[in-house]
Design a protein around this motif. Structure first.
Motif, PDB file in Angstrom:
ATOM      1  N   ASP A  53       0.106  -4.496 -10.770  1.00  0.00           N
ATOM      2  CA  ASP A  53      -0.902  -3.456 -10.550  1.00  0.00           C
ATOM      3  C   ASP A  53      -1.492  -3.509  -9.143  1.00  0.00           C
ATOM      4  O   ASP A  53      -2.059  -2.546  -8.668  1.00  0.00           O
ATOM      5  CB  ASP A  53      -2.049  -3.615 -11.561  1.00  0.00           C
ATOM      6  N   HIS A  54      -1.358  -4.658  -8.479  1.00  0.00           N
ATOM      7  CA  HIS A  54      -1.951  -4.810  -7.152  1.00  0.00           C
ATOM      8  C   HIS A  54      -0.887  -4.804  -6.060  1.00  0.00           C
ATOM      9  O   HIS A  54      -1.188  -5.051  -4.912  1.00  0.00           O
ATOM     10  CB  HIS A  54      -2.742  -6.112  -7.080  1.00  0.00           C
ATOM     11  N   GLY A  55       0.353  -4.523  -6.418  1.00  0.00           N
ATOM     12  CA  GLY A  55       1.399  -4.491  -5.422  1.00  0.00           C
ATOM     13  C   GLY A  55       1.923  -5.855  -5.035  1.00  0.00           C
ATOM     14  O   GLY A  55       2.703  -5.984  -4.115  1.00  0.00           O
ATOM     15  N   ILE A  56       1.496  -6.915  -5.746  1.00  0.00           N
ATOM     16  CA  ILE A  56       1.907  -8.268  -5.427  1.00  0.00           C
ATOM     17  C   ILE A  56       3.158  -8.613  -6.228  1.00  0.00           C
ATOM     18  O   ILE A  56       3.240  -8.321  -7.416  1.00  0.00           O
ATOM     19  CB  ILE A  56       0.795  -9.278  -5.749  1.00  0.00           C
ATOM     20  N   TYR A  63      -5.172   0.454  -3.107  1.00  0.00           N
ATOM     21  CA  TYR A  63      -5.104  -0.939  -2.656  1.00  0.00           C
ATOM     22  C   TYR A  63      -3.774  -1.526  -3.092  1.00  0.00           C
ATOM     23  O   TYR A  63      -3.388  -1.439  -4.266  1.00  0.00           O
ATOM     24  CB  TYR A  63      -6.255  -1.740  -3.271  1.00  0.00           C
ATOM     25  N   LEU A  64      -3.033  -2.111  -2.147  1.00  0.00           N
ATOM     26  CA  LEU A  64      -1.773  -2.760  -2.492  1.00  0.00           C
ATOM     27  C   LEU A  64      -1.452  -3.850  -1.490  1.00  0.00           C
ATOM     28  O   LEU A  64      -2.003  -3.877  -0.376  1.00  0.00           O
ATOM     29  CB  LEU A  64      -0.622  -1.749  -2.547  1.00  0.00           C
ATOM     30  N   THR A  65      -0.594  -4.767  -1.884  1.00  0.00           N
ATOM     31  CA  THR A  65      -0.140  -5.857  -1.027  1.00  0.00           C
ATOM     32  C   THR A  65       1.369  -5.802  -0.943  1.00  0.00           C
ATOM     33  O   THR A  65       2.048  -5.733  -1.967  1.00  0.00           O
ATOM     34  CB  THR A  65      -0.585  -7.218  -1.587  1.00  0.00           C
ATOM     35  N   ASN A  77       7.676   4.267  -6.877  1.00  0.00           N
ATOM     36  CA  ASN A  77       9.083   4.591  -7.110  1.00  0.00           C
ATOM     37  C   ASN A  77       9.977   4.350  -5.903  1.00  0.00           C
ATOM     38  O   ASN A  77      11.163   4.049  -6.081  1.00  0.00           O
ATOM     39  CB  ASN A  77       9.204   6.048  -7.556  1.00  0.00           C
ATOM     40  N   GLU A  78       9.433   4.480  -4.703  1.00  0.00           N
ATOM     41  CA  GLU A  78      10.252   4.264  -3.515  1.00  0.00           C
ATOM     42  C   GLU A  78      10.206   2.813  -3.047  1.00  0.00           C
ATOM     43  O   GLU A  78      11.218   2.254  -2.638  1.00  0.00           O
ATOM     44  CB  GLU A  78       9.784   5.187  -2.385  1.00  0.00           C
ATOM     45  N   LEU A  79       9.034   2.202  -3.080  1.00  0.00           N
ATOM     46  CA  LEU A  79       8.891   0.827  -2.611  1.00  0.00           C
ATOM     47  C   LEU A  79       8.944  -0.197  -3.741  1.00  0.00           C
ATOM     48  O   LEU A  79       9.006  -1.398  -3.486  1.00  0.00           O
ATOM     49  CB  LEU A  79       7.560   0.663  -1.859  1.00  0.00           C
ATOM     50  N   LYS A  80       8.871   0.276  -4.992  1.00  0.00           N
ATOM     51  CA  LYS A  80       8.850  -0.619  -6.146  1.00  0.00           C
ATOM     52  C   LYS A  80       7.669  -1.583  -6.081  1.00  0.00           C
ATOM     53  O   LYS A  80       7.779  -2.773  -6.371  1.00  0.00           O
ATOM     54  CB  LYS A  80      10.160  -1.420  -6.266  1.00  0.00           C
ATOM     55  N   ARG A  81       6.519  -1.057  -5.669  1.00  0.00           N
ATOM     56  CA  ARG A  81       5.297  -1.836  -5.596  1.00  0.00           C
ATOM     57  C   ARG A  81       4.192  -1.134  -6.358  1.00  0.00           C
ATOM     58  O   ARG A  81       4.103   0.109  -6.334  1.00  0.00           O
ATOM     59  CB  ARG A  81       4.847  -2.041  -4.136  1.00  0.00           C
ATOM     60  N   GLY A  82       3.352  -1.904  -7.034  1.00  0.00           N
ATOM     61  CA  GLY A  82       2.235  -1.322  -7.745  1.00  0.00           C
ATOM     62  C   GLY A  82       1.076  -1.037  -6.811  1.00  0.00           C
ATOM     63  O   GLY A  82       1.082  -1.428  -5.638  1.00  0.00           O
ATOM     64  N   VAL A  83       0.055  -0.378  -7.329  1.00  0.00           N
ATOM     65  CA  VAL A  83      -1.093  -0.019  -6.518  1.00  0.00           C
ATOM     66  C   VAL A  83      -2.313   0.107  -7.422  1.00  0.00           C
ATOM     67  O   VAL A  83      -2.204   0.519  -8.582  1.00  0.00           O
ATOM     68  CB  VAL A  83      -0.832   1.300  -5.754  1.00  0.00           C
ATOM     69  N   THR A  84      -3.465  -0.295  -6.913  1.00  0.00           N
ATOM     70  CA  THR A  84      -4.726  -0.144  -7.632  1.00  0.00           C
ATOM     71  C   THR A  84      -5.514   0.987  -6.993  1.00  0.00           C
ATOM     72  O   THR A  84      -5.530   1.117  -5.761  1.00  0.00           O
ATOM     73  CB  THR A  84      -5.536  -1.452  -7.571  1.00  0.00           C
ATOM     74  N   MET A  85      -6.193   1.810  -7.822  1.00  0.00           N
ATOM     75  CA  MET A  85      -6.870   3.006  -7.325  1.00  0.00           C
ATOM     76  C   MET A  85      -8.336   3.006  -7.753  1.00  0.00           C
ATOM     77  O   MET A  85      -8.662   2.630  -8.876  1.00  0.00           O
ATOM     78  CB  MET A  85      -6.171   4.264  -7.845  1.00  0.00           C
TER      79      MET A  85
END
Length: 319
Positions: free
Chosen positions: A314-317, A265-267, A241-249
């Protein structure tokens, strides 16, 4: 039957129209031609006038030219003939010839062309009397040209054929065997010319290696982050919500403590690493984070939440 269906499905996915195959091959050959021509340009403009025999068959050509007067371009082509025959039987035969012949022919022909026409192209030739300046620019241009050739699946022939054969037969790293061969040629140049020229040639070789890597992969603007935390949900929420990036857990267990943790995990762009550090320091100061360089990123499973919001991977890419 299942394997046969899988094979057919994969083949169908990889097949492309004939015109696309032709276009891809033409694009590859054009890039290899430009890379080899750039190599020849830098070779004649910066290496030959100062006897910078920076390894390889081209460096050996400078030594032979100085001792016998034999043309470096013709020597490069002639010396590659037995190496090509050796590579044809020891490597991937037709694919090897297809990806290497063009680069060798263009480099040899362009070298001969520039030797004849370079003095008329430039009013002052050599264009500089500063050997260090010539060393730097020869390394940069030859590295970029070689990187373009390698990037599109070609090789420049020469000692790279020997190093690849050694690798296939013994598993010895190509980078190390190639360095040993180049150092031998540079050392030979030290005996033929002088040791200062030999040191400059080695510097040109190092610069060429670094610029070739740059030409093949470019600069990395992204960083891969691995975060191990006991508070995954607040971090996940803040990152999305703050960076607008996804993340895998993933759930993980500590090897020493045996405690349960969560790995995130994110990029992200290099400029956003500080923002992630700020979030971690505010939410979970005890979290462990590793920052790695992502040379290239592409793809990713994306999901569009709303039309007013950006797509998040989902990976922040960035999709």
């Amino acid at each position: 039957m299942a394997r046969k269906r899988l094979k057919e499905a994969v083949k169908q996915k990889l097949e492309s129209p004939g015109w696309q195959k032709i276009l891809r091959i033409l694009n590859q050959q054009l890039a290899i031609t430009l890379g080899a021509a750039l190599n020849a340009f830098a070779y004649v403009l910066f290496q030959m006038p100062y006897n910078l025999a920076a390894g390889g068959v081209s460096g050996l050509g400078i030594i032979v030219n100085n001792l016998t007067g034999f043309s470096p371009g013709l020597f490069f082509f002639t010396a590659n003939i037995p190496l090509f025959i050796l590579g044809f039987f020891a490597l991937d035969k037709w694919r090897f010839l297809f990806t290497s012949t063009l680069a060798v022919v263009v480099f040899s022909g362009a070298t001969e062309f520039f030797i004849v026409n370079m003095p008329t192209i430039f009013t002052q030739f050599p264009i500089t009397e500063n050997k260090l300046l010539a060393t730097i620019y020869s390394g940069l241009l030859i590295g970029i040209g070689s990187g373009i050739i390698y990037r599109f699946g070609g090789t420049i022939g020469g000692t790279s054929i020997i190093t690849r054969i050694i690798y296939n037969k013994t598993g010895f790293p190509m980078s190390q065997s190639g360095l040993y061969v180049d150092v031998i040629i540079i050392a030979l140049a030290g005996f033929v010319f002088n040791w200062e020229t030999s040191l400059l040639a080695f510097l040109a070789l190092l610069i060429a290696g670094m610029s070739a890597d740059f030409a093949m992969e470019g600069t990395s603007q992204r960083r891969t982050l691995i975060i191990i935390t006991r508070h995954p949900e607040p971090l996940r929420y803040a990152i999305i919500n703050e960076l607008k990036r996804g993340v895998t857990m993933w759930p993980v267990k500590g090897g020493y403590s045996g405690e349960e943790h969560t790995l995130l995990y994110l990029t992200v762009l290099r400029s956003r690493v500080y923002d992630v550090k700020f979030i971690i320091n505010r939410i979970d100061p005890d979290a462990f984070m590793v920052v790695g360089v992502s040379q290239q990123t592409w793809g990713g499973y994306t999901q569009k939440k709303k039309k007013t919001k950006p797509m998040v991977s989902d990976h922040g890419i960035d999709p």
